[in-house]
Motif scaffolding. Structure first.
Motif, mmCIF file in Angstrom:
data_model
loop_
_atom_site.group_PDB
_atom_site.id
_atom_site.type_symbol
_atom_site.label_atom_id
_atom_site.label_comp_id
_atom_site.label_asym_id
_atom_site.label_seq_id
_atom_site.Cartn_x
_atom_site.Cartn_y
_atom_site.Cartn_z
ATOM 1 N N VAL A 13 0.844 -1.198 0.000
ATOM 2 C CA VAL A 13 0.000 0.000 0.000
ATOM 3 C C VAL A 13 0.883 1.254 0.000
ATOM 4 O O VAL A 13 1.821 1.362 0.786
ATOM 5 C CB VAL A 13 -0.927 0.039 1.230
ATOM 6 N N MET A 14 0.565 2.193 -0.860
ATOM 7 C CA MET A 14 1.251 3.479 -0.934
ATOM 8 C C MET A 14 0.363 4.546 -0.304
ATOM 9 O O MET A 14 -0.857 4.538 -0.479
ATOM 10 C CB MET A 14 1.519 3.819 -2.404
ATOM 11 N N ILE A 15 0.968 5.483 0.433
ATOM 12 C CA ILE A 15 0.215 6.562 1.079
ATOM 13 C C ILE A 15 0.616 7.901 0.467
ATOM 14 O O ILE A 15 1.801 8.221 0.385
ATOM 15 C CB ILE A 15 0.486 6.596 2.594
ATOM 16 N N VAL A 16 -0.382 8.685 0.045
ATOM 17 C CA VAL A 16 -0.118 9.997 -0.546
ATOM 18 C C VAL A 16 -0.927 11.049 0.207
ATOM 19 O O VAL A 16 -2.157 11.120 0.078
ATOM 20 C CB VAL A 16 -0.480 10.034 -2.047
ATOM 21 N N ASP A 58 -0.111 -2.468 -4.663
ATOM 22 C CA ASP A 58 -1.411 -3.055 -4.995
ATOM 23 C C ASP A 58 -2.532 -2.050 -4.759
ATOM 24 O O ASP A 58 -3.592 -2.128 -5.382
ATOM 25 C CB ASP A 58 -1.655 -4.292 -4.124
ATOM 26 N N ALA A 59 -2.288 -1.118 -3.825
ATOM 27 C CA ALA A 59 -3.318 -0.135 -3.478
ATOM 28 C C ALA A 59 -2.650 1.179 -3.087
ATOM 29 O O ALA A 59 -1.467 1.228 -2.752
ATOM 30 C CB ALA A 59 -4.191 -0.638 -2.327
ATOM 31 N N ALA A 60 -3.437 2.243 -3.138
ATOM 32 C CA ALA A 60 -2.947 3.563 -2.727
ATOM 33 C C ALA A 60 -4.020 4.264 -1.913
ATOM 34 O O ALA A 60 -5.210 4.188 -2.231
ATOM 35 C CB ALA A 60 -2.592 4.417 -3.945
ATOM 36 N N LEU A 88 -8.053 4.148 -2.622
ATOM 37 C CA LEU A 88 -8.950 4.623 -1.579
ATOM 38 C C LEU A 88 -8.615 6.079 -1.297
ATOM 39 O O LEU A 88 -7.473 6.402 -0.958
ATOM 40 C CB LEU A 88 -8.769 3.797 -0.303
ATOM 41 N N VAL A 89 -9.568 6.962 -1.465
ATOM 42 C CA VAL A 89 -9.352 8.372 -1.145
ATOM 43 C C VAL A 89 -9.690 8.599 0.318
ATOM 44 O O VAL A 89 -10.731 8.148 0.812
ATOM 45 C CB VAL A 89 -10.196 9.285 -2.059
#
Length: 214
Positions: A13-16, A58-60, A88-89
């Protein structure tokens, strides 16, 4: 912080988000789960795209309001490059029209920052399965809006805003002044003022005070 070893099958998972403390909190939350692992963090669109290219998450988890860019545009770019990525916002905005824009951009989930942390983890797992997820508070508002008998006129014509107008509308809503908006978006003050007038016209607002309250 020492983390227990992850399963080889843990999803990346990436976090922005442009707030370091919030990013760290989300990262700690995600890394506490056996089946999820944070592969990196970014504060803006450019480093996020570099991170995604390098790590192939796989997800952000993406915020709408970033340091020098717009999260909705980032969602579009991520989906264009990696169509299977679950996005996912995670946003402070709890108005249904923000969620509408996000889903149109290609995200699968939307969680407001006032929700319990468990909603973020649940949302990540849902978008990883390709399913749509909306946090409880926002879901209630969307039901009220679309099932509660409101007329389309009550949507204040928000769908008429262009991508640039919506971006400026979002920044105005954060209380950011015209000159700073111009600097962030690399536009002239005159151009930003023109967009403000267009926004007021499309939303049928009489003045800047009403625009700030919208």
């Amino acid at each position: 912080m020492t983390l227990k070893p992850k399963s080889p099958s843990a999803r990346k998972v990436m976090i922005v988000d442009d707030h370091p403390i919030l990013r760290q909190g989300i990262a700690k939350l995600i890394d506490s789960e056996d089946d999820l692992v944070v592969c990196g963090e970014a504060c803006d669109a450019a480093p996020a795209l570099e991170l995604a290219e390098r790590e192939r998450p796989d997800a952000a988890v993406v915020d709408i309001s970033l340091k020098d860019s717009n999260g909705i545009d980032l969602v579009k770019e991520l989906i264009a490059r990696w169509p299977t990525m679950g996005i996912l916002v995670f946003s402070m905005h709890d108005e249904p029209f923000y969620a509408e824009r996000v889903f149109r951009a290609g995200a699968k989930g939307y969680v407001t920052k006032g929700e319990p942390c468990s909603q973020v983890v649940e949302g990540i797992r849902q978008v990883l399965k390709g399913e749509v997820f909306v946090s409880e508070r926002l879901a209630a508002k969307m039901v009220d809006k679309y099932v509660g008998g409101r007329r389309d006129d009550d949507r204040r014509s928000i769908d008429r805003l262009s991508a640039r107008e919506f971006q400026i509308f979002d920044l105005i809503g954060q209380g950011i002044q015209t000159r700073e908006i111009a600097e962030r978006l690399h536009l002239s003050v005159k151009t930003v003022d023109a967009h403000r007038e267009n926004i007021k016209g499309k939303l049928k607002l009489r003045n800047a005070t009403e625009l700030l309250k919208t």
